[in-house]
Design an enzyme around this catalytic site. Structure first.
Site, PDB file in Angstrom:
ATOM      1  N   TYR A 183       0.853  -1.202   0.000  1.00  0.00           N
ATOM      2  CA  TYR A 183       0.000   0.000   0.000  1.00  0.00           C
ATOM      3  C   TYR A 183       0.877   1.236   0.000  1.00  0.00           C
ATOM      4  O   TYR A 183       1.890   1.278   0.716  1.00  0.00           O
ATOM      5  CB  TYR A 183      -0.918   0.026   1.227  1.00  0.00           C
ATOM      6  CG  TYR A 183      -2.367  -0.041   0.821  1.00  0.00           C
ATOM      7  CD1 TYR A 183      -2.920   1.001   0.089  1.00  0.00           C
ATOM      8  CD2 TYR A 183      -3.165  -1.128   1.122  1.00  0.00           C
ATOM      9  CE1 TYR A 183      -4.245   0.955  -0.333  1.00  0.00           C
ATOM     10  CE2 TYR A 183      -4.488  -1.192   0.715  1.00  0.00           C
ATOM     11  CZ  TYR A 183      -5.021  -0.135  -0.024  1.00  0.00           C
ATOM     12  OH  TYR A 183      -6.310  -0.190  -0.434  1.00  0.00           O
ATOM     13  N   GLU A 203      -0.546   4.889  -0.522  1.00  0.00           N
ATOM     14  CA  GLU A 203      -1.307   6.122  -0.803  1.00  0.00           C
ATOM     15  C   GLU A 203      -0.428   7.325  -0.563  1.00  0.00           C
ATOM     16  O   GLU A 203       0.382   7.355   0.372  1.00  0.00           O
ATOM     17  CB  GLU A 203      -2.543   6.190   0.103  1.00  0.00           C
ATOM     18  CG  GLU A 203      -3.663   5.311  -0.398  1.00  0.00           C
ATOM     19  CD  GLU A 203      -4.874   5.295   0.519  1.00  0.00           C
ATOM     20  OE1 GLU A 203      -4.962   6.172   1.409  1.00  0.00           O
ATOM     21  OE2 GLU A 203      -5.706   4.402   0.355  1.00  0.00           O
ATOM     22  N   ASP A 217      -6.956  14.112 -24.260  1.00  0.00           N
ATOM     23  CA  ASP A 217      -6.918  12.687 -23.916  1.00  0.00           C
ATOM     24  C   ASP A 217      -6.251  11.972 -25.099  1.00  0.00           C
ATOM     25  O   ASP A 217      -6.871  11.754 -26.137  1.00  0.00           O
ATOM     26  CB  ASP A 217      -8.353  12.192 -23.698  1.00  0.00           C
ATOM     27  CG  ASP A 217      -8.415  10.694 -23.423  1.00  0.00           C
ATOM     28  OD1 ASP A 217      -7.377  10.020 -23.555  1.00  0.00           O
ATOM     29  OD2 ASP A 217      -9.513  10.201 -23.094  1.00  0.00           O
ATOM     30  N   THR A 257      -3.856   6.491 -21.721  1.00  0.00           N
ATOM     31  CA  THR A 257      -3.686   5.126 -21.249  1.00  0.00           C
ATOM     32  C   THR A 257      -2.237   4.760 -21.545  1.00  0.00           C
ATOM     33  O   THR A 257      -1.554   5.463 -22.306  1.00  0.00           O
ATOM     34  CB  THR A 257      -4.599   4.140 -22.013  1.00  0.00           C
ATOM     35  OG1 THR A 257      -4.358   4.312 -23.416  1.00  0.00           O
ATOM     36  CG2 THR A 257      -6.060   4.376 -21.724  1.00  0.00           C
ATOM     37  N   LYS A 314      -2.252   1.152 -25.034  1.00  0.00           N
ATOM     38  CA  LYS A 314      -2.705   1.082 -26.431  1.00  0.00           C
ATOM     39  C   LYS A 314      -1.466   1.238 -27.323  1.00  0.00           C
ATOM     40  O   LYS A 314      -0.580   0.388 -27.264  1.00  0.00           O
ATOM     41  CB  LYS A 314      -3.773   2.142 -26.678  1.00  0.00           C
ATOM     42  CG  LYS A 314      -4.997   1.981 -25.754  1.00  0.00           C
ATOM     43  CD  LYS A 314      -6.066   2.992 -26.090  1.00  0.00           C
ATOM     44  CE  LYS A 314      -7.015   3.243 -24.948  1.00  0.00           C
ATOM     45  NZ  LYS A 314      -8.237   2.520 -24.960  1.00  0.00           N
ATOM     46  N   ARG A 346      -1.625  -2.213 -18.706  1.00  0.00           N
ATOM     47  CA  ARG A 346      -2.914  -1.513 -18.614  1.00  0.00           C
ATOM     48  C   ARG A 346      -2.802  -0.467 -17.520  1.00  0.00           C
ATOM     49  O   ARG A 346      -2.473  -0.784 -16.376  1.00  0.00           O
ATOM     50  CB  ARG A 346      -4.036  -2.480 -18.256  1.00  0.00           C
ATOM     51  CG  ARG A 346      -4.329  -3.500 -19.306  1.00  0.00           C
ATOM     52  CD  ARG A 346      -5.671  -4.117 -19.064  1.00  0.00           C
ATOM     53  NE  ARG A 346      -6.703  -3.135 -19.313  1.00  0.00           N
ATOM     54  CZ  ARG A 346      -7.232  -2.915 -20.515  1.00  0.00           C
ATOM     55  NH1 ARG A 346      -6.852  -3.591 -21.561  1.00  0.00           N
ATOM     56  NH2 ARG A 346      -8.172  -2.003 -20.660  1.00  0.00           N
TER      57      ARG A 346
HETATM   58  N1  PLP Z   1      -9.962   7.659 -23.310  1.00  0.00           N
HETATM   59  C1  PLP Z   1     -10.000   7.206 -24.566  1.00  0.00           C
HETATM   60  C2  PLP Z   1      -9.872   8.187 -25.690  1.00  0.00           C
HETATM   61  C3  PLP Z   1     -10.151   5.840 -24.817  1.00  0.00           C
HETATM   62  O1  PLP Z   1     -10.206   5.397 -26.073  1.00  0.00           O
HETATM   63  C4  PLP Z   1     -10.274   4.956 -23.721  1.00  0.00           C
HETATM   64  C5  PLP Z   1     -10.432   3.489 -23.904  1.00  0.00           C
HETATM   65  O2  PLP Z   1     -10.997   2.968 -24.753  1.00  0.00           O
HETATM   66  C6  PLP Z   1     -10.249   5.482 -22.424  1.00  0.00           C
HETATM   67  C7  PLP Z   1     -10.087   6.830 -22.251  1.00  0.00           C
HETATM   68  C8  PLP Z   1     -10.454   4.598 -21.227  1.00  0.00           C
HETATM   69  O3  PLP Z   1      -9.371   3.794 -20.984  1.00  0.00           O
HETATM   70  P1  PLP Z   1      -9.472   2.576 -19.930  1.00  0.00           P
HETATM   71  O4  PLP Z   1     -10.221   1.500 -20.603  1.00  0.00           O
HETATM   72  O5  PLP Z   1      -8.054   2.250 -19.645  1.00  0.00           O
HETATM   73  O6  PLP Z   1     -10.169   3.112 -18.721  1.00  0.00           O
END
Ligand code: PLP
Length: 489
Positions: free
Chosen positions: A71, A73, A248, A277, A280, A286
């Site tokens: 842990y 935090e 994002d 993320t 990908k 992950r």
């Molecule tokens: N943001 C975008 C643009 C995504 O394509 C995705 C996943 O498909 C996410 C956020 C969410 O990612 P996670 O599945 O790791 O929560």
């Protein structure tokens, strides 16, 4: 039949996974079997899911160890738990690698996923723009120092904020302010779409929406838009209405890390905050990350745990550090360029064989095909391709007449196949397998005589032939060629 291989002939990767499975076998053999089965499946399917990839054995192995038990935090040096010496080192290293990789002043590597990274970002922006000025005005340092009346006022102010994000049918993501996700419950959201003729972003229209709606946050980024986004233009729009730009880059962070997206197309120098993320196109474990160059924002991002995150997963942060180290190499840059070259070759191959491409092409790692050009719905195309040995996902296209369930599109991505070593010539073969499958698929009739949106017929001998072609490609481009887990130890 499993073949017996002498231990001394095994690669280190084979030993690591094979011996690891042997340990699991002794406690829950079913799980060991499922792990073996998953590898077998992944080795025999042509994976074109745009959001998936194959992490390296080093990344995978960094996840499975005793860091999982700790842990931690808080942040390095400021934990709510003792005994974090090595977790601190891991988190600092992952963060330093991320900063260098993306040329960012600040990197937060704790988010457990992309959704979590976006939640951290939203709450950091709210703290920065709404909470901090409110506390200053009330001359207190902490929310716990507010009286009940002021606290109620602040809570109301959180719920009164607006944001804009890309619409779902244009390729946006649920976490960009849509009602099924908490972001849509938190913010008053309006979305911007694409131009009906070009199917590309229309910056003048986004500016008009921003001026009219005056959001606090403008979100850019996508999960199914096959073009580059000009982040310099998005920042100009944000600045013109004093909004904050959040990008994002979950889908394309590998292309940013690999220096394929630079200048106006690299979000880091332009956005107030960037999320991603790590699994990908970036090809890590992950997880998620948050990056920023905005002075004063980092202290709010740092509060992600415990504000919206559970304790950090030190084993995953360790794997992130390994993945970032990999992404800093010249070979990752070559990989990222090949991802984009392969997407272009795939797009050209599909167009040549009669498929209509949304936006007319691609500039990134993904291709969106309007499968109405084959007389199918996305649902039929996805299932027919799966029978043929090709794994894709159905996807809405702009102004989709078939809605979000059946859809009119399929989304294809090249990060995974490129990790296997496939090149532009291979993409020609992949395009041919896809298009011949879609051309051979016939929608069935429903009981009432209408054309079904889900059912279809596809000849069995065609399916066998198509799977054979996929297997040939996969045997020439093997997943984890130096991992052999066959046979017992
Ligand atoms: N943001 C975008 C643009 C995504 O394509 C995705 C996943 O498909 C996410 C956020 C969410 O990612 P996670 O599945 O790791 O929560």
């Amino acid at each position: 039949m499993s073949e017996r291989v002498n231990d001394q002939d095994l690669s280190p990767e084979s030993k690591a996974f094979k011996y690891g499975l042997d340990v699991i076998d002794k406690t829950e053999p079913l799980i060991a079997d499922y792990i073996r089965g998953e590898l077998e499946n992944q080795r025999t399917q042509l994976k074109l899911i745009a959001s998936e990839n194959y992490a390296s054995p080093a990344v995978l192995l960094a996840m499975g160890n005793w860091f999982s038990d700790k842990y931690a935090e808080g942040t390095p040096g400021h934990r709510f738990y003792a005994g974090c010496e090595f977790v601190d080192k891991v988190e600092v290293l992952a963060s330093e690698h991320a900063k260098e990789l993306f040329d960012a002043e600040y990197a937060y590597v704790q988010p457990h996923s992309g959704i979590d990274a976006n939640l951290v970002a939203f709450w950091a922006l709210l703290a920065y723009r709404v909470e901090a000025p409110f506390l200053q005005d009330k001359e207190v340092r902490h929310v716990n120092d507010l009286n009940d009346g002021d606290w109620a006022t602040l809570r109301k102010a959180f719920g009164n904020q607006r944001m804009i994000g890309m619409s779902l049918d244009a390729g946006g993501h649920l976490t960009h302010g849509f009602r099924p996700n908490i972001s849509g419950k938190l913010f008053d959201q309006k979305s911007y779409g694409v131009d009906p003729d070009t199917e590309c972003l229309d910056y003048a229209n986004i500016k008009l929406l921003a001026e009219e709606f005056r959001p606090m946050i403008i979100v850019a980024g996508y999960s199914a838009y096959p073009r580059k986004v000009n982040f310099a233009k998005m920042r100009e729009i944000a600045d013109s209405i004093d909004a904050l730009l959040m990008v994002d880059m979950a889908h394309f962070s590998g292309l940013v890390a690999g220096k394929v997206f630079t200048g106006d197309f690299d979000p880091i120098p332009h956005a107030h905050i960037v999320t991603s993320t790590t699994h990908k196109s970036l090809r890590g474990p992950r997880g998620g990350i948050v990056l920023s160059n905005e002075k004063g924002l980092n202290e709010h991002i740092d509060k992600g745990c415990p504000m919206v995150l559970g304790g950090p997963l030190a084993n995953i942060m360790a794997a992130k550090a390994v993945a970032f180290a990999e992404a800093k190499t010249a070979s990752f840059q070559a990989y990222a360029q090949q991802v984009v070259d392969n997407a272009l070759a795939l797009a050209e191959g599909i167009e040549k064989r009669g498929g209509r491409l949304v936006t007319g092409g691609t500039e990134n790692h993904l291709v969106l095909v309007d499968v109405r050009s084959f007389g199918l719905t996305g649902r039929q195309a996805e299932s027919a391709l799966e029978e043929s040995g090709v794994i894709v996902n159905r996807n809405s296209i702009p102004f989709d007449p078939n809605g979000a369930w059946y859809t009119s599109g399929i989304r294809l991505g090249t990060p995974a196949l490129t990790s296997l070593g496939m090149d532009c010539d291979d993409m020609g073969e992949v395009a041919d397998i896809i298009c011949s499958t879609l051309s051979s698929t016939e929608p069935s009739q429903t009981k009432t005589g209408e054309i079904s949106k889900a059912k279809f017929t596809l000849d069995q001998s065609f399916i066998a032939q198509s799977n054979g072609r996929c297997n040939k490609l996969l045997s020439m481009n093997q997943l984890y060629p130096n991992v052999n887990i066959e046979g017992s130890i």
